[in-house]
Design an enzyme around this catalytic site. Structure first.
Site, PDB file in Angstrom:
ATOM      1  N   HIS A   1      34.529  36.787  39.525  1.00 16.85           N
ATOM      2  CA  HIS A   1      33.561  37.701  38.919  1.00 16.85           C
ATOM      3  C   HIS A   1      32.154  37.191  39.213  1.00 16.85           C
ATOM      4  O   HIS A   1      31.954  36.013  39.528  1.00 16.85           O
ATOM      5  CB  HIS A   1      33.774  37.770  37.413  1.00 16.85           C
ATOM      6  CG  HIS A   1      35.017  38.497  37.015  1.00 16.85           C
ATOM      7  ND1 HIS A   1      35.249  38.881  35.716  1.00 16.85           N
ATOM      8  CD2 HIS A   1      36.098  38.912  37.728  1.00 16.85           C
ATOM      9  CE1 HIS A   1      36.406  39.508  35.642  1.00 16.85           C
ATOM     10  NE2 HIS A   1      36.942  39.534  36.852  1.00 16.85           N
TER      11      HIS A   1
ATOM     12  N   GLU B   1      29.711  36.451  37.246  1.00 20.92           N
ATOM     13  CA  GLU B   1      29.321  35.331  36.384  1.00 20.92           C
ATOM     14  C   GLU B   1      29.944  34.024  36.877  1.00 20.92           C
ATOM     15  O   GLU B   1      29.289  32.975  36.892  1.00 20.92           O
ATOM     16  CB  GLU B   1      29.785  35.559  34.933  1.00 20.92           C
ATOM     17  CG  GLU B   1      29.254  36.813  34.303  1.00 20.92           C
ATOM     18  CD  GLU B   1      30.216  37.983  34.389  1.00 20.92           C
ATOM     19  OE1 GLU B   1      30.323  38.723  33.397  1.00 20.92           O
ATOM     20  OE2 GLU B   1      30.852  38.172  35.449  1.00 20.92           O
TER      21      GLU B   1
ATOM     22  N   CYS C   1      33.432  39.520  30.416  1.00 24.19           N
ATOM     23  CA  CYS C   1      34.807  39.671  29.943  1.00 24.19           C
ATOM     24  C   CYS C   1      35.229  38.379  29.224  1.00 24.19           C
ATOM     25  O   CYS C   1      34.495  37.385  29.248  1.00 24.19           O
ATOM     26  CB  CYS C   1      35.732  39.941  31.132  1.00 24.19           C
ATOM     27  SG  CYS C   1      35.978  38.503  32.204  1.00 24.19           S
TER      28      CYS C   1
ATOM     29  N   CYS D   1      35.160  35.198  31.549  1.00 21.91           N
ATOM     30  CA  CYS D   1      33.806  34.717  31.837  1.00 21.91           C
ATOM     31  C   CYS D   1      33.132  34.166  30.586  1.00 21.91           C
ATOM     32  O   CYS D   1      32.421  33.161  30.646  1.00 21.91           O
ATOM     33  CB  CYS D   1      32.975  35.829  32.465  1.00 21.91           C
ATOM     34  SG  CYS D   1      33.554  36.285  34.121  1.00 21.91           S
TER      35      CYS D   1
END
Length: 170
Positions: free
Chosen positions: A58, A60, A88, A91
């Site tokens: 992701h 992040e 999410c 993360c």
């Protein structure tokens, strides 16, 4: 209330939006993230889960990996993560472990948001670190980018199904 701090948040969110554009050009969900410390970028990232076949890639994660490498420490204290979509749970957990001081996000994520939309992990009282949150910075731009991407993707899938249906023998 429009002040210097909000202006700075908008500035860094624009950088995150530019990184989201990189993801979109690669066929990824357009999410971008930037880690800032002392008003300098120490990490940047965008979604690469599809092309890297990595569910953890992701925006992040990618930004924080770069920031940790920059710091040569898995803890990235006294930093702010700017991301176009609410983190999410995966993360959010990583951000807590990294001891990020603050998270600024654009669009809320009503399906998997872990900064208050679905669950609150960034400020969970039983965790050993809580993160300051600023939500909704350039939310409309961030949301529009995601909505346009998914609208386009749905249209492409629909067109592919129609072509497949037409090419089948009757």
């Amino acid at each position: 209330m429009y002040d210097e701090a909000y202006e700075q948040d908008e500035q860094w969110m624009h950088v995150a939006l530019q990184l989201a554009d990189k993801a979109e050009k690669m066929g990824e969900i357009p999410v971008g993230a930037v880690v800032v410390a002392d008003n300098h970028i120490i990490g940047e990232g965008w979604n690469t889960s599809i092309i890297s076949h990595d569910p953890s890639a992701h925006a992040e994660m990618n930004a924080l990996r770069q920031a940790a490498a920059h710091r040569q420490n898995y803890r990235v204290v006294d930093s702010t993560l700017y991301v176009t979509l609410e983190p999410c749970p995966m993360c959010a957990g990583m951000l807590v472990h990294a001891r990020v001081s603050r998270v600024v996000f654009g669009a809320p994520d009503p399906k998997t948001g872990a900064a208050g939309s679905v669950i609150q992990l960034l400020q969970h009282p039983q965790l050993n670190h809580q993160i300051d949150i600023s939500a909704g910075i350039l939310a409309e731009k961030c949301s529009e980018k995601l909505s346009a991407f998914f609208k386009k993707r749905r249209a492409e899938i629909k067109a592919a199904k129609a072509i497949k249906k037409l090419s089948q023998p009757r």
